[in-house]
Design a protein around this motif. Structure first.
Motif, PDB file in Angstrom:
ATOM      1  N   HIS A 261      -7.086  31.577  20.626  1.00 50.77           N
ATOM      2  CA  HIS A 261      -7.356  30.428  19.794  1.00 50.77           C
ATOM      3  C   HIS A 261      -6.082  30.143  18.808  1.00 50.77           C
ATOM      4  O   HIS A 261      -5.759  31.276  18.214  1.00 50.77           O
ATOM      5  CB  HIS A 261      -8.669  30.613  19.401  1.00 50.77           C
ATOM      6  N   SER A 262      -5.647  29.135  18.709  1.00 48.99           N
ATOM      7  CA  SER A 262      -4.492  28.817  17.931  1.00 48.99           C
ATOM      8  C   SER A 262      -4.798  27.721  16.951  1.00 48.99           C
ATOM      9  O   SER A 262      -5.710  26.876  17.027  1.00 48.99           O
ATOM     10  CB  SER A 262      -3.339  28.568  18.441  1.00 48.99           C
ATOM     11  N   THR A 263      -4.414  27.850  15.710  1.00 45.28           N
ATOM     12  CA  THR A 263      -4.694  27.040  14.577  1.00 45.28           C
ATOM     13  C   THR A 263      -3.279  26.183  14.431  1.00 45.28           C
ATOM     14  O   THR A 263      -2.314  26.671  14.565  1.00 45.28           O
ATOM     15  CB  THR A 263      -5.080  27.579  13.290  1.00 45.28           C
ATOM     16  N   PRO A 264      -3.677  24.990  13.835  1.00 47.50           N
ATOM     17  CA  PRO A 264      -2.087  24.328  13.601  1.00 47.50           C
ATOM     18  C   PRO A 264      -1.328  24.983  12.690  1.00 47.50           C
ATOM     19  O   PRO A 264      -1.727  25.687  11.661  1.00 47.50           O
ATOM     20  CB  PRO A 264      -2.542  22.955  12.836  1.00 47.50           C
ATOM     21  N   LEU A 265      -0.165  24.925  13.202  1.00 49.56           N
ATOM     22  CA  LEU A 265       1.033  25.514  12.095  1.00 49.56           C
ATOM     23  C   LEU A 265       1.278  24.936  11.011  1.00 49.56           C
ATOM     24  O   LEU A 265       1.370  23.584  11.202  1.00 49.56           O
ATOM     25  CB  LEU A 265       2.221  26.131  13.013  1.00 49.56           C
ATOM     26  N   PRO A 266       1.872  25.404   9.789  1.00 56.37           N
ATOM     27  CA  PRO A 266       2.200  24.511   8.905  1.00 56.37           C
ATOM     28  C   PRO A 266       3.679  23.657   9.332  1.00 56.37           C
ATOM     29  O   PRO A 266       4.570  24.678   9.879  1.00 56.37           O
ATOM     30  CB  PRO A 266       2.519  25.357   7.637  1.00 56.37           C
ATOM     31  N   LEU A 267       3.809  22.688   9.177  1.00 51.66           N
ATOM     32  CA  LEU A 267       5.009  22.072   9.895  1.00 51.66           C
ATOM     33  C   LEU A 267       6.274  22.066   8.751  1.00 51.66           C
ATOM     34  O   LEU A 267       6.084  22.177   7.777  1.00 51.66           O
ATOM     35  CB  LEU A 267       4.749  20.636   9.958  1.00 51.66           C
ATOM     36  N   THR A 268       7.482  22.367   9.718  1.00 51.32           N
ATOM     37  CA  THR A 268       8.751  22.458   8.868  1.00 51.32           C
ATOM     38  C   THR A 268       9.010  20.875   8.308  1.00 51.32           C
ATOM     39  O   THR A 268       8.340  20.012   8.891  1.00 51.32           O
ATOM     40  CB  THR A 268       9.861  22.506   9.875  1.00 51.32           C
ATOM     41  N   SER A 269       9.818  20.981   7.521  1.00 44.65           N
ATOM     42  CA  SER A 269      10.139  19.720   6.816  1.00 44.65           C
ATOM     43  C   SER A 269      10.619  18.627   7.918  1.00 44.65           C
ATOM     44  O   SER A 269      10.398  17.450   7.934  1.00 44.65           O
ATOM     45  CB  SER A 269      11.089  19.453   5.593  1.00 44.65           C
ATOM     46  N   ALA A 270      11.480  18.846   8.893  1.00 44.14           N
ATOM     47  CA  ALA A 270      12.051  18.223  10.021  1.00 44.14           C
ATOM     48  C   ALA A 270      10.617  17.634  10.842  1.00 44.14           C
ATOM     49  O   ALA A 270      10.647  16.621  11.256  1.00 44.14           O
ATOM     50  CB  ALA A 270      12.977  18.939  10.849  1.00 44.14           C
ATOM     51  N   GLN A 271       9.738  18.714  11.237  1.00 44.45           N
ATOM     52  CA  GLN A 271       8.709  18.267  11.927  1.00 44.45           C
ATOM     53  C   GLN A 271       7.822  17.298  11.104  1.00 44.45           C
ATOM     54  O   GLN A 271       7.233  16.155  11.695  1.00 44.45           O
ATOM     55  CB  GLN A 271       7.730  19.447  12.464  1.00 44.45           C
ATOM     56  N   ALA A 272       7.559  17.586   9.883  1.00 46.24           N
ATOM     57  CA  ALA A 272       6.702  16.578   9.037  1.00 46.24           C
ATOM     58  C   ALA A 272       7.306  15.276   9.083  1.00 46.24           C
ATOM     59  O   ALA A 272       6.796  14.163   9.117  1.00 46.24           O
ATOM     60  CB  ALA A 272       6.586  17.162   7.687  1.00 46.24           C
ATOM     61  N   ASP A 273       8.644  15.036   9.140  1.00 48.11           N
ATOM     62  CA  ASP A 273       9.175  13.874   9.184  1.00 48.11           C
ATOM     63  C   ASP A 273       9.145  13.077  10.362  1.00 48.11           C
ATOM     64  O   ASP A 273       8.942  11.903  10.237  1.00 48.11           O
ATOM     65  CB  ASP A 273      10.924  13.851   8.865  1.00 48.11           C
ATOM     66  N   VAL A 274       9.142  13.752  11.353  1.00 47.13           N
ATOM     67  CA  VAL A 274       8.830  13.031  12.830  1.00 47.13           C
ATOM     68  C   VAL A 274       7.592  12.618  13.018  1.00 47.13           C
ATOM     69  O   VAL A 274       7.262  11.690  13.884  1.00 47.13           O
ATOM     70  CB  VAL A 274       9.514  13.616  14.019  1.00 47.13           C
ATOM     71  N   ILE A 275       6.443  13.501  12.395  1.00 52.10           N
ATOM     72  CA  ILE A 275       5.173  13.394  12.856  1.00 52.10           C
ATOM     73  C   ILE A 275       4.624  12.147  12.116  1.00 52.10           C
ATOM     74  O   ILE A 275       3.660  11.505  12.508  1.00 52.10           O
ATOM     75  CB  ILE A 275       4.244  14.423  12.719  1.00 52.10           C
ATOM     76  N   GLU A 276       5.172  11.931  11.083  1.00 54.39           N
ATOM     77  CA  GLU A 276       4.526  10.807  10.048  1.00 54.39           C
ATOM     78  C   GLU A 276       4.448   9.388  10.778  1.00 54.39           C
ATOM     79  O   GLU A 276       3.175   9.049  10.631  1.00 54.39           O
ATOM     80  CB  GLU A 276       5.590  10.762   8.682  1.00 54.39           C
ATOM     81  N   PRO A 277       5.565   9.037  11.193  1.00 56.21           N
ATOM     82  CA  PRO A 277       5.332   7.611  11.888  1.00 56.21           C
ATOM     83  C   PRO A 277       4.391   7.711  13.120  1.00 56.21           C
ATOM     84  O   PRO A 277       3.856   6.597  13.369  1.00 56.21           O
ATOM     85  CB  PRO A 277       6.777   7.107  12.431  1.00 56.21           C
ATOM     86  N   ILE A 278       4.213   8.730  13.827  1.00 59.21           N
ATOM     87  CA  ILE A 278       3.285   8.899  14.901  1.00 59.21           C
ATOM     88  C   ILE A 278       1.838   8.777  14.529  1.00 59.21           C
ATOM     89  O   ILE A 278       0.985   7.996  14.795  1.00 59.21           O
ATOM     90  CB  ILE A 278       3.369  10.071  15.873  1.00 59.21           C
ATOM     91  N   LEU A 279       1.617   9.581  13.359  1.00 61.38           N
ATOM     92  CA  LEU A 279       0.251   9.553  12.777  1.00 61.38           C
ATOM     93  C   LEU A 279      -0.029   7.936  12.141  1.00 61.38           C
ATOM     94  O   LEU A 279      -1.154   7.561  12.039  1.00 61.38           O
ATOM     95  CB  LEU A 279       0.167  10.716  11.609  1.00 61.38           C
ATOM     96  N   ALA A 280       0.805   7.476  11.572  1.00 62.59           N
ATOM     97  CA  ALA A 280       0.760   6.280  11.078  1.00 62.59           C
ATOM     98  C   ALA A 280       0.413   5.109  12.138  1.00 62.59           C
ATOM     99  O   ALA A 280      -0.468   4.464  11.896  1.00 62.59           O
ATOM    100  CB  ALA A 280       2.046   5.594  10.178  1.00 62.59           C
ATOM    101  N   SER A 281       0.967   5.384  13.202  1.00 62.22           N
ATOM    102  CA  SER A 281       0.628   4.381  14.298  1.00 62.22           C
ATOM    103  C   SER A 281      -0.591   4.647  15.005  1.00 62.22           C
ATOM    104  O   SER A 281      -1.501   3.939  15.179  1.00 62.22           O
ATOM    105  CB  SER A 281       1.860   4.595  15.495  1.00 62.22           C
ATOM    106  N   ILE A 282      -1.042   5.905  14.963  1.00 61.19           N
ATOM    107  CA  ILE A 282      -2.562   6.431  15.288  1.00 61.19           C
ATOM    108  C   ILE A 282      -3.603   5.721  14.360  1.00 61.19           C
ATOM    109  O   ILE A 282      -4.586   5.033  14.695  1.00 61.19           O
ATOM    110  CB  ILE A 282      -2.761   7.826  15.363  1.00 61.19           C
ATOM    111  N   GLU A 283      -3.285   5.790  12.906  1.00 63.16           N
ATOM    112  CA  GLU A 283      -4.100   5.441  11.863  1.00 63.16           C
ATOM    113  C   GLU A 283      -4.079   3.969  12.027  1.00 63.16           C
ATOM    114  O   GLU A 283      -5.453   3.408  12.099  1.00 63.16           O
ATOM    115  CB  GLU A 283      -3.396   5.959  10.418  1.00 63.16           C
TER     116      GLU A 283
END
Ligand SMILES: Nc1ncnc2c1ncn2[C@@H]1O[C@H](COP(=O)(O)OP(=O)(O)OP(=O)(O)O)[C@@H](O)[C@H]1O
Ligand SMILES: [Zn+2]
Ligand SMILES: [Zn+2]
Length: 803
Positions: A261-283
């Motif tokens: 079983h794996s749990t979400p890893l704390p994202l690096t700042s580069a990862q955080a930057d790219v996931i933000e617009p994806i999450l916003a689109s989902i939202e």
């Protein structure tokens, strides 16, 4: 009476439209759009898809449908609609579009059988055939053919003694298990148990078991655990204390595997930057296409996982496409490890039954995520929140037979319907996608460095011509040999990659260079070690390997085999201490062997992993510090305008396997054309340079993404007809399109003859031709209805293979 519109399973131009049928009263409540039904069609009974239920029809005398094949629709409304879109955009028959969306197991097969006509007895028949019909048995048509019985059967049928029936046979049955459950509360069960006569020892024992375990249990397991017999259970079922039911079980291809079983890893700042617009689109439920361009090992998969997490929390579903070749256990583990039983997996390694089971889980909404190859894009979800395509540049996302769709286009079409994002991920995006991102059609998201700033491996390009000049005739350069030796001493692992695409295994005379070709197809025969035979991959022709050259009678016939075997042999000579695992079609043919070999390598049971395309992607092993590419140029010289792009992508992907964790990685690329830009730039791993360079070439030669392509291929047994008909088509197209379009042809296809049919083609390059679809349809209308003269036409819109 209700009327159903049905798309019938007769793939011809004339039948490529809905036919209306009356719905018999007994099925009135049952039949719905998206179900498969059996309908009469001429003298036959065939399968079809109900697309619509209505109350009126323009046709006066309607026939009744025979029966439904499903108890619930297999295609939902959205998929029915998508089928129409597929038909329009790829110019395929509707029936092919619908069939493409279903697992193979649902593609029913028909069996023709001969039966006694109602009320007839076998005694009426001639003695010779009586035995086949005893006890109302039926006789398979195939068997009748084999035994030469057809004419005698025909005579009896004419007399009305026999009839022919079509039986639709599903290849896969749902797997059933028997489940036993108590029919009353534990307290009541206890009272009943005490009421049983004292000699009913066994029955008491079973009831006792249920007092402790009141949940339903599989019969087999109950028998084992309560030490009972089926007779005992049956007696209790008859007394209405227990129930026994058949239940559908799923064959779980990952049954015996434990997922860490794996749990979400704390994202690096580069990862955080790219996931933000994806999450916003989902939202915000706003459809958008993202191109996630991240170098190898930059943590793209974690972005996928956390985006899916969000989608699941919203109560929605996710589709993840990965290329077949990288659907490795390692990849699957990452999704199963995070989302457990909510994940269904669809890939070609599963049996038809297993695929069907995975599909059923999706249909019943028992899973939230599907991970699969190309066709998983049709997963019957109804609430999609994200679609992810990993390694989006892979050409296997394009299907080569009807419907000739690209999964990326289907993904975008479905995502529009569901107002959700599409994420296209790659370390080496296709030129098409990167160009669209440049034009802001897609939103570009970039991960430009590896996890924790680990460096990309350093790449050295070795000129094999120099090696030859220096007297080294082996397939290993001195550099690569030294480095392999070094890794074995350091107890680190290496990957050796042999590009197989491009040169298959053929049979050649060493004296005169004669290559054995298929007599029906203009292509060399492939060497098969088993039975020492040669086979044609296009028509199936087979022959023994000649003892002497048919051309010059020399006895020096040589097999240029798959290559990996030869490399393995040579490794054994120069590095006898090396432990080698070889992965190619020969060693991974058996189910589960792919996985086992990788596991062995991961567990350190070998120093070198040697293989073809199947090891180029997705591997993430910490101990790999060296990647060697034995021959980088085999793919460069294919007649394909994408060959440079493919070479660059492949070299970058393979290099990406090295030094992904603590230990730094090195790569050696051996080549005979080190000056070629796709090899040179793969050496510096500079995608941006490659993109600009390749875009210039494409612009110069009018290729995608500057131009769109349509490939029209004609085949016929007669060379003259195929040439003249192609000529006609070329002229017709030329008269209809604008002068911006470039029309090439008629020209012989790169494979000019397959199965004794000559192949000619016409290639259309265009920028904007609003009427092109109409023009192409007209061509198909004409040629698909005129099949009498044996000419076949196929049209591939946005082709990936120009053969
Ligand atoms: N936020 C994070 N924190 C720590 N480790 C991470 C994080 N994100 C990813 N990783 C790890 O970094 C490694 C590389 O990531 P991953 O395999 O997802 O990269 P990728 O971009 O998908 O690579 P490729 O395209 O080469 O397959 C993995 O071992 C992964 O577990
Ligand atoms: Zn010869
Ligand atoms: Zn052939």
């Amino acid at each position: 009476m209700k009327i159903a519109s049905v798309i019938v399973d007769v793939p011809t131009k004339q039948t490529d439209r809905p036919f209306d049928y009356l719905v018999p009263d007994e099925w009135d409540e049952v039949i719905q759009p998206g179900m498969r039904v059996i309908v009469p069609f001429g003298p036959r009974k065939i399968q079809g898809f109900v697309t619509e239920i209505k109350t009126e029809s323009e046709v006066k005398q309607l026939r009744e449908m025979i029966e439904p094949m499903d108890l619930e629709p297999v295609l939902n409304k959205e998929l029915l609609h998508l089928g129409e879109w597929l038909t329009e955009t790829t110019l395929c028959f509707k029936i092919f579009a619908y069939q493409a969306m279903l697992p193979a197991a649902l593609k029913a097969k028909y069996e023709k059988k001969v039966k006694l006509a109602p009320g007839m007895k076998e005694e009426c028949l001639p003695e010779a055939i009586q035995s086949f019909f005893i006890n109302n048995n039926s006789l398979d048509w195939d068997k009748a053919l084999k035994n030469g019985l057809v004419s005698i059967l025909q005579r009896e049928a004419a007399k009305g003694f026999l009839e022919v029936v079509y039986v639709v046979k599903e290849r896969v049955k749902k797997k059933q298990m028997k489940v036993v459950s108590p029919l009353m509360s534990t307290a009541d069960l206890k009272i009943e148990m005490e009421r049983l006569p004292s000699n009913a020892e066994k029955q008491k024992q079973v009831l006792h078991f249920f007092l402790d375990h009141p949940n339903p249990i599989e019969l087999r397991q109950l028998l084992a655990e309560a030490n009972a017999s089926t007779a005992t259970v049956k007696a209790l079922v008859e007394k209405k204390l227990l129930s026994e039911e058949e239940m559908e079980v799923y064959r779980d291809p990952f049954e015996h595997r434990i997922f860490e079983h794996s749990t979400p890893l704390p994202l690096t700042s580069a990862q955080a930057d790219v996931i933000e617009p994806i999450l916003a689109s989902i939202e915000s439920e706003k459809h958008e296409v993202f191109l996630l361009y991240g170098v190898t090992g930059s943590g793209k998969t974690e972005i996928y996982l956390q985006s899916i997490q969000k989608v699941i929390e919203k109560g929605e579903e996710a589709i993840v496409l990965v290329p077949e070749i990288s659907l490795t256990p390692q990849m699957v583990n990452r999704f199963k490890g995070r989302f457990g039983d909510l994940v269904a997996v669809l890939h070609s390694g599963l049996s038809a039954g297993e695929k069907y089971d995975e599909w059923r889980k999706i249909q019943r909404k028992e899973v939230k995520v599907v991970v699969g190859a190309r066709s998983a894009i049709f997963a019957p979800f109804e609430n999609i929140g994200i679609i992810i395509i990993d390694e989006e540049h892979e050409t296997s996302y394009k299907q080569e037979d009807m419907p000739r769709y690209h999964a990326r286009d289907v993904a975008i079409e479905r995502a529009k319907t569901y107002h959700c994002p599409v994420v296209l991920g790659s370390a080496t995006p296709s030129l098409e996608s990167f160009a669209r991102a440049q034009k802001k059609v897609y939103q570009l998201l970039t991960l430009s460095s590896r996890m924790n700033e680990r460096p990309l491996p350093s790449v050295e390009i070795v000129d094999m011509r120099e090696e030859l000049r220096a007297g080294n005739r082996s397939m290993f350069s001195r550099k690569l040999f030294e480095m392999l030796k070094d890794r074995i001493e350091k107890k680190q692992q290496s990957v050796l990659f042999l590009n197989k695409r491009g040169h298959s295994s053929f049979v050649m005379c060493r004296d005169c260079g004669y290559v054995v070709n298929c007599p029906n197809c203009e292509i060399s025969l492939t060497y098969h070690r088993a039975g020492s035979r040669m086979k044609c991959h296009y028509c199936g022709y087979e022959d023994h390997i000649p003892k002497a050259c048919p051309e010059c009678s020399s006895e020096y016939i040589r097999y240029f085999g798959s290559g990996t075997q030869k490399v393995e042999e040579e490794l054994g000579k120069i590095l006898p201490e090396a432990r080698v695992i070889r992965m190619d079609v020969d060693t991974t043919g058996r189910k589960g062997s792919h996985e086992r070999l990788l596991k062995d390598f991961q567990d350190g049971k070998a120093d070198i992993l040697l293989g073809t395309q199947m090891i180029a992607k997705g591997l993430d092993f910490p101990n790999i510090t060296l990647v060697g590419v034995l021959s980088a140029d085999t793919m460069l010289h294919l007649p394909d305008f994408r060959s440079s792009e493919k070479t660059f992508q492949l070299l970058t992907q393979v290099s990406g396997r090295a030094g992904r964790h603590q230990l730094p990685g090195e790569v050696v690329i051996q080549t005979y054309t080190p000056e070629h830009y796709s090899i040179e730039l793969a050496g510096t791993q500079n995608y941006a340079f490659f993109y600009h360079r390749e875009m210039m070439m494409r612009k110069l030669h009018h290729y995608p993404p500057f131009y769109y392509l349509v490939l029209i291929t004609l085949t016929h047994e007669n060379l003259m007809s195929v040439v003249s008909e192609t000529e006609k088509i070329v002229n017709f197209v030329r008269s209809q399109v604008s002068n911006q379009a470039v029309i090439l042809g008629p020209a012989a296809s790169p494979i000019p003859r397959i199965n004794n049919r000559y192949r000619y083609q016409c290639l259309i390059k265009y920028k904007r031709e609003p009427h092109l679809t109409r023009i192409l349809k007209k061509i198909l209308d004409q040629y698909q209805t005129e099949t009498k003269n044996g000419l076949q036409v196929s049209i591939d819109i946005n082709p990936f293979i120009l053969m």
